[in-house]
Motif scaffolding. Sequence first.
Motif, short mmCIF file in Angstrom:
data_model
loop_
_atom_site.label_atom_id
_atom_site.label_comp_id
_atom_site.label_asym_id
_atom_site.label_seq_id
_atom_site.Cartn_x
_atom_site.Cartn_y
_atom_site.Cartn_z
N HIS A 105 0.79 -1.22 0.00
CA HIS A 105 0.00 0.00 0.00
C HIS A 105 0.83 1.28 0.00
O HIS A 105 0.77 2.07 -0.93
N ASP A 106 1.58 1.50 1.06
CA ASP A 106 2.18 2.81 1.30
C ASP A 106 3.62 2.90 0.83
O ASP A 106 4.35 1.90 0.87
N THR A 107 4.03 4.08 0.40
CA THR A 107 5.38 4.28 -0.10
C THR A 107 6.44 3.88 0.92
O THR A 107 7.48 3.33 0.58
N SER A 108 6.18 4.15 2.20
CA SER A 108 7.16 3.84 3.24
C SER A 108 7.50 2.36 3.28
O SER A 108 8.67 1.96 3.31
N SER A 109 6.48 1.51 3.28
CA SER A 109 6.73 0.07 3.34
C SER A 109 7.21 -0.49 2.00
O SER A 109 7.94 -1.48 1.96
N VAL A 110 6.80 0.12 0.90
CA VAL A 110 7.32 -0.28 -0.41
C VAL A 110 8.85 -0.10 -0.44
O VAL A 110 9.60 -1.01 -0.79
N VAL A 111 9.28 1.08 -0.04
CA VAL A 111 10.71 1.38 -0.04
C VAL A 111 11.43 0.52 1.00
O VAL A 111 12.53 0.02 0.76
N GLY A 112 10.81 0.33 2.16
CA GLY A 112 11.43 -0.47 3.21
C GLY A 112 11.63 -1.92 2.80
O GLY A 112 12.70 -2.50 2.99
N ALA A 113 10.59 -2.52 2.22
CA ALA A 113 10.69 -3.92 1.79
C ALA A 113 11.68 -4.08 0.65
O ALA A 113 12.48 -5.02 0.63
N ALA A 114 11.63 -3.16 -0.31
CA ALA A 114 12.54 -3.24 -1.45
C ALA A 114 13.99 -3.03 -1.03
O ALA A 114 14.90 -3.69 -1.54
N ALA A 115 14.22 -2.11 -0.09
CA ALA A 115 15.58 -1.86 0.39
C ALA A 115 16.15 -3.09 1.07
O ALA A 115 17.35 -3.37 0.98
N ALA A 116 15.30 -3.84 1.76
CA ALA A 116 15.74 -5.06 2.42
C ALA A 116 16.10 -6.14 1.41
O ALA A 116 16.87 -7.05 1.71
N TYR A 117 15.55 -6.04 0.20
CA TYR A 117 15.77 -7.06 -0.83
C TYR A 117 17.01 -6.76 -1.68
O TYR A 117 17.69 -7.68 -2.12
N GLY A 118 17.29 -5.48 -1.93
CA GLY A 118 18.46 -5.13 -2.72
C GLY A 118 18.34 -3.77 -3.36
O GLY A 118 17.24 -3.21 -3.48
N ASN A 119 19.46 -3.21 -3.79
CA ASN A 119 19.48 -1.86 -4.35
C ASN A 119 18.70 -1.74 -5.66
O ASN A 119 18.03 -0.74 -5.92
N GLN A 120 18.80 -2.76 -6.52
CA GLN A 120 18.06 -2.70 -7.78
C GLN A 120 16.56 -2.78 -7.53
O GLN A 120 15.78 -2.07 -8.18
N ALA A 121 16.17 -3.62 -6.59
CA ALA A 121 14.75 -3.72 -6.22
C ALA A 121 14.25 -2.38 -5.69
O ALA A 121 13.13 -1.95 -5.99
N LEU A 122 15.09 -1.71 -4.91
CA LEU A 122 14.74 -0.40 -4.36
C LEU A 122 14.52 0.61 -5.47
O LEU A 122 13.56 1.38 -5.45
N GLU A 123 15.40 0.61 -6.46
CA GLU A 123 15.29 1.57 -7.56
C GLU A 123 14.01 1.35 -8.36
O GLU A 123 13.28 2.30 -8.65
N VAL A 124 13.73 0.10 -8.67
CA VAL A 124 12.52 -0.22 -9.45
C VAL A 124 11.27 0.11 -8.64
O VAL A 124 10.33 0.75 -9.13
N ALA A 125 11.24 -0.33 -7.39
CA ALA A 125 10.06 -0.13 -6.54
C ALA A 125 9.75 1.34 -6.33
O ALA A 125 8.58 1.76 -6.43
N THR A 126 10.77 2.14 -6.04
CA THR A 126 10.54 3.57 -5.78
C THR A 126 10.03 4.27 -7.02
O THR A 126 9.08 5.07 -6.96
N THR A 127 10.63 3.99 -8.17
CA THR A 127 10.23 4.65 -9.42
C THR A 127 8.79 4.31 -9.79
O THR A 127 7.98 5.20 -10.09
N VAL A 128 8.47 3.02 -9.77
CA VAL A 128 7.12 2.59 -10.17
C VAL A 128 6.08 3.08 -9.16
O VAL A 128 4.99 3.52 -9.54
N LYS A 129 6.43 3.06 -7.87
CA LYS A 129 5.46 3.49 -6.85
C LYS A 129 5.16 4.98 -6.97
O LYS A 129 4.00 5.40 -6.84
#
Length: 351
Positions: free
Chosen positions: A215-239
Amino acid sequence: MTAEPLNRPATPAAPTSTPTDEMPTGFFRHFHTPRVVFGQDITLRQVVFALFLVFCLTPWASPPVALALGLVLAQTVGNPFTTHTKAFTHKLLQFSVIGLGFGMNAHAAVQAGKEGILFTVVSIFGTLILGYFVGKWMGLGRHVVHLISCGTAICGGSAIAAIGPVLRAKDEEMSVGLGTVFVLNALALFLFPPIGHALAMTQNQFGLWCAIAIHDTSSVVGAAAAYGNQALEVATTVKLARALWIIPVAIGTAMLFKQKGVKITIPYFILGFILAMLFNTFVPAYVPAAAKLGPVMTHLAKIGLTVTLFFIGAGLSAKVVKAVGVKPFVLGIVLWVVISTASLYVILHAA
């Protein structure tokens, strides 16, 4: 249209106090008893809050750990600074997201945005339509159904905070909508990374899934950051691209519910993220010294995100969960499960 901050704290609008509003009895009463220290009245729960907050500033704290600490605080001694944390949360999240832009490449972000646009359009309208029919079948009020559906479809508490005034929703309706997506949003931060690893999802797949299903940008970024830098980049941009849909959905809401003269919020902070990303991509080639700014800003942004999640967790008291009721939670869970499983299946089986 007038500009207002997009990301407001993902906590209910009405009674969001901790479970310790009244002086407790037994062991926990000691945490509420003021003691004079250097001429100031200080309680033990204020000390506990401060210690947790300091820990969140250290390298040992991760977004899930920070959220867990906040939840522990809310369920035990309570948050002694509820008013302050609510006021700081949405601003801190905005600054953190802008800071993350200094660690991203514009070319990669454009590619990620292209991959996520179809998922974004289909999932948003699919969730809104499904929410309408399920909510009607459950006998829930139209405003509550629409708020929960928008929160699930777009970006959690931010969408509800933006759509609520357009609906002219009551405080109680806002509280139910925010409480529902907030609880599920917190669960997602803990559940998604283990699922991603169990399914051996790639960084790109997991980032896309987070952006669509959390749902929320905070948890999207938090979960993606825990998975890896590339996941963080994709997740933040799309969100963040997804968050822009608040504007057309708000306009459609005003038309559908026949509301006139309402204010629609514009997520201007996303422009800050884009400018930071463009700076990081192009400026260092002409000003080499500028390359040093990116790592510093990204580091500060991740610390800011960790503190944000601690504040959010500290606002989730047992009273908040109880106030939501069963039916709104059921609606929120149904929508969340459908969008999570459907998007996961498509992402894993995409050519």
